[in-house]
Design an enzyme around this catalytic site. Structure first.
Site, PDB file in Angstrom:
ATOM      1  N   HIS A  55       0.819  -1.208   0.000  1.00  0.00           N
ATOM      2  CA  HIS A  55       0.000   0.000   0.000  1.00  0.00           C
ATOM      3  C   HIS A  55       0.855   1.262   0.000  1.00  0.00           C
ATOM      4  O   HIS A  55       0.530   2.240  -0.674  1.00  0.00           O
ATOM      5  CB  HIS A  55      -0.913  -0.006   1.229  1.00  0.00           C
ATOM      6  CG  HIS A  55      -1.847   1.158   1.291  1.00  0.00           C
ATOM      7  ND1 HIS A  55      -3.063   1.187   0.639  1.00  0.00           N
ATOM      8  CD2 HIS A  55      -1.744   2.354   1.927  1.00  0.00           C
ATOM      9  CE1 HIS A  55      -3.666   2.344   0.874  1.00  0.00           C
ATOM     10  NE2 HIS A  55      -2.887   3.058   1.653  1.00  0.00           N
ATOM     11  N   GLU A 104      -8.102   8.061  -3.842  1.00  0.00           N
ATOM     12  CA  GLU A 104      -7.435   6.963  -3.139  1.00  0.00           C
ATOM     13  C   GLU A 104      -8.459   5.920  -2.731  1.00  0.00           C
ATOM     14  O   GLU A 104      -9.666   6.182  -2.693  1.00  0.00           O
ATOM     15  CB  GLU A 104      -6.675   7.469  -1.909  1.00  0.00           C
ATOM     16  CG  GLU A 104      -5.353   8.111  -2.238  1.00  0.00           C
ATOM     17  CD  GLU A 104      -4.405   8.113  -1.038  1.00  0.00           C
ATOM     18  OE1 GLU A 104      -4.878   7.878   0.088  1.00  0.00           O
ATOM     19  OE2 GLU A 104      -3.208   8.359  -1.241  1.00  0.00           O
ATOM     20  N   HIS A 106      -9.949   2.865  -0.034  1.00  0.00           N
ATOM     21  CA  HIS A 106     -10.057   2.347   1.327  1.00  0.00           C
ATOM     22  C   HIS A 106     -10.905   1.078   1.262  1.00  0.00           C
ATOM     23  O   HIS A 106     -11.914   0.941   1.948  1.00  0.00           O
ATOM     24  CB  HIS A 106     -10.664   3.392   2.268  1.00  0.00           C
ATOM     25  CG  HIS A 106      -9.875   3.556   3.535  1.00  0.00           C
ATOM     26  ND1 HIS A 106     -10.441   3.689   4.782  1.00  0.00           N
ATOM     27  CD2 HIS A 106      -8.542   3.581   3.747  1.00  0.00           C
ATOM     28  CE1 HIS A 106      -9.495   3.814   5.699  1.00  0.00           C
ATOM     29  NE2 HIS A 106      -8.334   3.741   5.097  1.00  0.00           N
ATOM     30  N   ARG A 127      -7.449  15.230   3.982  1.00  0.00           N
ATOM     31  CA  ARG A 127      -6.211  15.747   4.575  1.00  0.00           C
ATOM     32  C   ARG A 127      -5.075  15.794   3.563  1.00  0.00           C
ATOM     33  O   ARG A 127      -4.199  16.656   3.655  1.00  0.00           O
ATOM     34  CB  ARG A 127      -5.813  14.907   5.795  1.00  0.00           C
ATOM     35  CG  ARG A 127      -6.741  15.088   6.983  1.00  0.00           C
ATOM     36  CD  ARG A 127      -6.145  14.517   8.265  1.00  0.00           C
ATOM     37  NE  ARG A 127      -5.787  13.122   8.131  1.00  0.00           N
ATOM     38  CZ  ARG A 127      -6.627  12.092   8.209  1.00  0.00           C
ATOM     39  NH1 ARG A 127      -7.921  12.328   8.417  1.00  0.00           N
ATOM     40  NH2 ARG A 127      -6.213  10.855   8.092  1.00  0.00           N
ATOM     41  N   ASP A 128      -5.066  14.884   2.595  1.00  0.00           N
ATOM     42  CA  ASP A 128      -4.068  14.970   1.522  1.00  0.00           C
ATOM     43  C   ASP A 128      -4.193  16.292   0.775  1.00  0.00           C
ATOM     44  O   ASP A 128      -3.189  16.926   0.421  1.00  0.00           O
ATOM     45  CB  ASP A 128      -4.250  13.815   0.530  1.00  0.00           C
ATOM     46  CG  ASP A 128      -3.593  12.530   1.001  1.00  0.00           C
ATOM     47  OD1 ASP A 128      -2.709  12.597   1.867  1.00  0.00           O
ATOM     48  OD2 ASP A 128      -3.967  11.455   0.504  1.00  0.00           O
ATOM     49  N   GLN A 256      -9.381   2.315  11.115  1.00  0.00           N
ATOM     50  CA  GLN A 256      -9.351   3.574  11.827  1.00  0.00           C
ATOM     51  C   GLN A 256     -10.760   4.025  12.213  1.00  0.00           C
ATOM     52  O   GLN A 256     -11.735   3.641  11.602  1.00  0.00           O
ATOM     53  CB  GLN A 256      -8.704   4.653  10.935  1.00  0.00           C
ATOM     54  CG  GLN A 256      -7.354   4.251  10.393  1.00  0.00           C
ATOM     55  CD  GLN A 256      -7.435   3.605   9.023  1.00  0.00           C
ATOM     56  OE1 GLN A 256      -8.365   2.874   8.716  1.00  0.00           O
ATOM     57  NE2 GLN A 256      -6.429   3.865   8.203  1.00  0.00           N
ATOM     58  N   GLU A 328      -2.728   4.415  12.907  1.00  0.00           N
ATOM     59  CA  GLU A 328      -3.282   5.261  11.859  1.00  0.00           C
ATOM     60  C   GLU A 328      -4.488   6.049  12.361  1.00  0.00           C
ATOM     61  O   GLU A 328      -5.428   6.327  11.605  1.00  0.00           O
ATOM     62  CB  GLU A 328      -3.647   4.414  10.634  1.00  0.00           C
ATOM     63  CG  GLU A 328      -2.425   3.788   9.983  1.00  0.00           C
ATOM     64  CD  GLU A 328      -2.761   2.891   8.806  1.00  0.00           C
ATOM     65  OE1 GLU A 328      -3.912   2.938   8.320  1.00  0.00           O
ATOM     66  OE2 GLU A 328      -1.873   2.135   8.366  1.00  0.00           O
ATOM     67  N   GLN A 330      -6.930   8.860  13.111  1.00  0.00           N
ATOM     68  CA  GLN A 330      -7.266   9.907  12.150  1.00  0.00           C
ATOM     69  C   GLN A 330      -7.136  11.311  12.730  1.00  0.00           C
ATOM     70  O   GLN A 330      -6.834  11.500  13.897  1.00  0.00           O
ATOM     71  CB  GLN A 330      -8.699   9.674  11.664  1.00  0.00           C
ATOM     72  CG  GLN A 330      -8.876   8.364  10.934  1.00  0.00           C
ATOM     73  CD  GLN A 330      -8.166   8.341   9.603  1.00  0.00           C
ATOM     74  OE1 GLN A 330      -8.611   8.949   8.631  1.00  0.00           O
ATOM     75  NE2 GLN A 330      -7.051   7.644   9.531  1.00  0.00           N
TER      76      GLN A 330
END
Length: 757
Positions: A55, A104, A106, A127-128, A256, A328, A330
């Site tokens: 990943h 992305e 998930h 957040r990216d 998460q 991880e 958040q």
């Protein structure tokens, strides 16, 4: 608690370590020992294991993804401000504005815990975008599930939709588009791909790097907990072996847990920090958590960082250092801040009720060191963690079954003959799982919050205004077709690109750039790797032909249960620019008397089609032919038609063909239509072919001459096929007619009946 320190590791070289359980291969573990000159500590092992996971490191896909990096250099002069390697790509859209966008996956977490998996997928991609210096302004989601009526789908889909909607709605971000697709191969392997787009001025761009010796490293946002530990290595880098639907229970700690209200505070706090110039470098904490943020910031900056792990605020005081590094959790960000700015940084965080702690500093040593309770537990060259992981040349070959699949042409399938059979087929298609109305899903999303949404689902693309004075806007669409890609991975990827490109173009926008999420089965299967390599090659060649860069994206592998992989599913997101959103083109017939035109050439193409899938359960033959030059000509035609006010609606033709596009166009505003079949086309082919590079448009009465002149001047195929009326019926003259009420009941009731009102 006994701590495995650097000193202890040197003294106990033969102590057994759980490298295999953490997803590392024996040769990878041996390489880590060679890099360090000793066995790794448990904390170092944790960092390498998550950062070298499939990943995070792209170790099986990197050799193929280089095509996209080469493409950037050829297609992006004057347009691309940041590309592959950053948190998200950034492109210039004019008037001093820049847009950043990325998609992305998930997937595995969303199967294990649907609500939290999907919610934190949205939170992570937001957040990216934030980390690039932009204000997030919209999200989209591309979803894939097993059969509509399967128990697995009944469990997963409602939770995923609630998670996407719940998190995005709480953030106050409009969800303006996406897809929902059903196929048996996605059972127990749903795809949850989330896209976010953000807007900034050029000068607001920020990059992920830790430069400036003595600068302080600040962790701010939520406290660190035990959720998400091993998320990228345990979930996203292996297949699910069990097939009874119970895989989730033992893996739930790896998923998460999100808090969208904390994320909203984090967004506003970060944007104020940016506006006051207090951030020298920034990284969000998503996959691999602190392991990723520290190693990537250090290796992209001056090469050194020291972190005191005791300063990390915890929700669980029993966490070991390796667990803190892998967590991880958040809603966390890491910033590099000059010492003189730390006090003001902390003051702003307190204003927004956001916890902030100085946990380290930038050093000149070229090493990443981590201290825990006064002893060093990590001492590594950061590039070896973040950027110099394994690179595999996985063997790949065309599967033996590919020839038989391509030979199984749909030409032998029984076709409807006569008006009654065509009518029944159109209604059946309109009510099918992949073509029925998505309103049960999209009504759970806030599409208009912030007040800048111009077009949203069910329009072909989402359109958002970014400048109120000029009307400058952006358009976005995501598309992918796993059946096409299985038939021909090269063409399938290009068809996904073409459809997303076309969906942006039918709004009147100029397509500009691409992001992608490549969802495939196990890279250890040579057949899957052949599909992947061909899809990447097709997408890279297609983008080069269209003159658009791939700005970034994601690869998700191991999407399979046991030996059964998903359909190869490259999801392509296209970003376009709308010069003035007031002139954008919606879909749906609006006024009686408007003339209906079919743009593009229609051919007898049914390989991988919805008709073959719905009516016959068939997959075989060749997908529709791709001609990206014609796609570009269509986009140019639509752009000029939009600019000159020559069309009142436009809808791309793809899944289900013209019949589906007409269904959606008449139902949108309750207007009827009389349509006739051109003399050179068979009625079945006319209605259900999925030939690409086509659209159906409505032209105001009195503008037919100007519109046809525009088409003729470009030598673009066009045919007048009907007229909009208010009779409340969709009529194909000489074949059949369907009252809109009957058509609406078929099209709009399926999901609500399946999942409840």
């Amino acid at each position: 608690m006994t701590v495995d320190t650097i000193e202890n590791a040197a003294k106990t070289p033969d102590d057994p370590q759980p490298w295999a359980e953490l997803g590392l291969k024996d040769d990878e573990y041996a390489r880590i020992r060679d890099i360090l000159g000793r066995r790794p500590t448990s904390s170092e092992l944790a960092m390498y294991s998550v950062m070298w996971s499939e990943h995070c490191s792209y170790k099986s896909s990197k050799v193929h993804l280089r095509r996209f990096g080469e493409l950037q250099q050829e297609t992006s002069v004057g347009k691309l401000l940041a590309g592959i390697g950053e948190n998200a790509g950034v492109v210039d859209v004019g008037n001093g504005y820049a847009v950043t966008f990325k998609i992305e996956s998930h997937n595995h977490p969303s199967y294990v815990e649907p609500y939290q998996g999907a919610a934190t997928g949205v939170g992570g991609i937001v957040r990216d975008i934030l980390a690039m210096g932009a204000r997030p302004v919209g999200v989209m989601d591309s979803l894939r599930f097993g059969p509509l009526d399967a128990p697995d789908t009944q469990r997963v889909l409602p939770g995923v939709v609630a998670g996407v909607g719940g998190y995005g709605n709480c953030l106050g971000l409009p969800n303006v588009g996406g897809e929902v697709v059903f196929d048996p191969t996605y059972a127990r392997n749903p795809l949850v791909n989330a896209l976010c787009v953000g807007v900034m001025r050029h000068e607001q761009l920020h990059l992920a790097k830790a430069s400036g010796v003595g600068n302080q490293v600040i962790l701010y946002g939520a406290r660190t907990g035990g959720d998400g530990i091993g998320g990228v290595s345990v979930l996203a880098s292996e297949t699910f072996e069990d097939s009874d639907g119970s895989a989730g229970s033992s893996r739930r700690p790896s998923v998460q847990v999100g808090d969208p209200f904390m994320e909203k505070l984090l967004i506003e706090c970060t944007l104020q920090l940016f506006s006051e110039g207090l951030i020298a470098g920034i990284q969000d904490l998503g996959g691999a958590g602190l392991s990723c943020a520290t190693s990537e910031l250090a290796s992209a900056g001056d090469g050194g960082m020291h972190v005191v792990l005791d300063r990390v605020p915890l929700r669980d005081s029993t966490l070991a250092p390796e667990e803190i590094l892998m967590s991880e959790s958040q809603e966390r960000m890491m910033a590099v801040v000059e010492p003189a700015s730390v006090e003001r940084f902390m003051e702003i965080c307190r204003t927004w009720d956001v916890r902030a702690d100085v946990i380290g500093e930038v050093t000149p040593a070229g090493r990443l060191t981590v201290e825990w309770r006064g002893e060093t537990v990590v001492d590594v060259p950061p590039r070896t963690v973040a950027h110099e992981g394994p690179v595999y040349q996985r063997p790949y070959e065309r599967p033996a079954w590919q020839d038989d699949l391509e030979a199984a042409s749909p030409s032998s399938l029984a076709r409807p003959s006569g008006g009654d059979a065509l009518r029944e087929t159109l209604i059946r298609m309109a009510a099918s799982a992949n073509l029925c109305s998505r309103s049960w899903v999209t009504d759970q999303y806030d599409r208009y919050v912030l007040g800048n949404t111009v077009l949203a689902q069910p329009d072909d693309a989402g359109v958002i205004r970014i400048d109120e004075e000029s009307g400058l806007g952006i358009a976005m669409a995501t598309d992918g077709n796993g059946r096409y890609t299985k038939l021909d991975p090269y063409s399938g990827a290009q068809l996904a690109l073409a459809e997303a490109y076309r969906n942006v173009a039918v709004t009147g926008a100029r397509p500009l750039a691409v992001t992608d999420c490549l969802n495939f089965g196990s890279p250890e299967d040579p057949g899957v790797m052949w599909q992947f390599a061909e899809a990447v090659r097709g997408l890279a060649d297609g983008c080069q032909q269209l003159g658009m860069p791939v700005t970034g994206g994601n690869v998700s592998l191991y999407n399979q249960t046991g030996d059964t992989p998903i359909l190869p599913t490259p999801i392509v997101g296209v970003l376009g620019v709308v010069d003035d959103v007031r002139s954008r083109i919606p879909y749906g017939f609006r006024e009686p008397g408007q003339i209906i035109y079919l743009l593009g050439a229609t051919r007898d193409e049914f390989g991988g089609s919805e008709w073959a899938h719905v009516v016959h359960g068939h997959l075989g033959g060749a997908p529709p032919a791709v001609d990206l030059d014609v796609e570009r000509e269509l986009a140019d035609l639509l752009y000029h038609a939009c600019r000159d006010g020559l069309v009142t609606s436009a809808h791309d033709l793809s899944d289900g063909g013209l019949g589906q596009a007409l269904t959606e166009s008449v139902l949108r505003h309750g207007m009827g239509a009389r349509v006739w079949v051109p003399d050179d086309l068979d009625p079945f082919v006319f209605l259900f072919s999925e030939s690409s590079a086509r659209a159906v448009v409505s032209v105001p009465h009195g503008e037919e001459v100007r519109f046809t002149s525009l088409c003729e001047g470009r030598r673009f195929p066009h045919a007048r096929i009907g007229v909009v009326d208010d009779a409340g019926v969709l009529e194909v003259q000489g074949q059949f007619s369907i009252p809109l009420d009957e058509l609406r009941r078929a099209h709009e009731s399926r999901l609500a009946q399946t999942f409840g009102d």
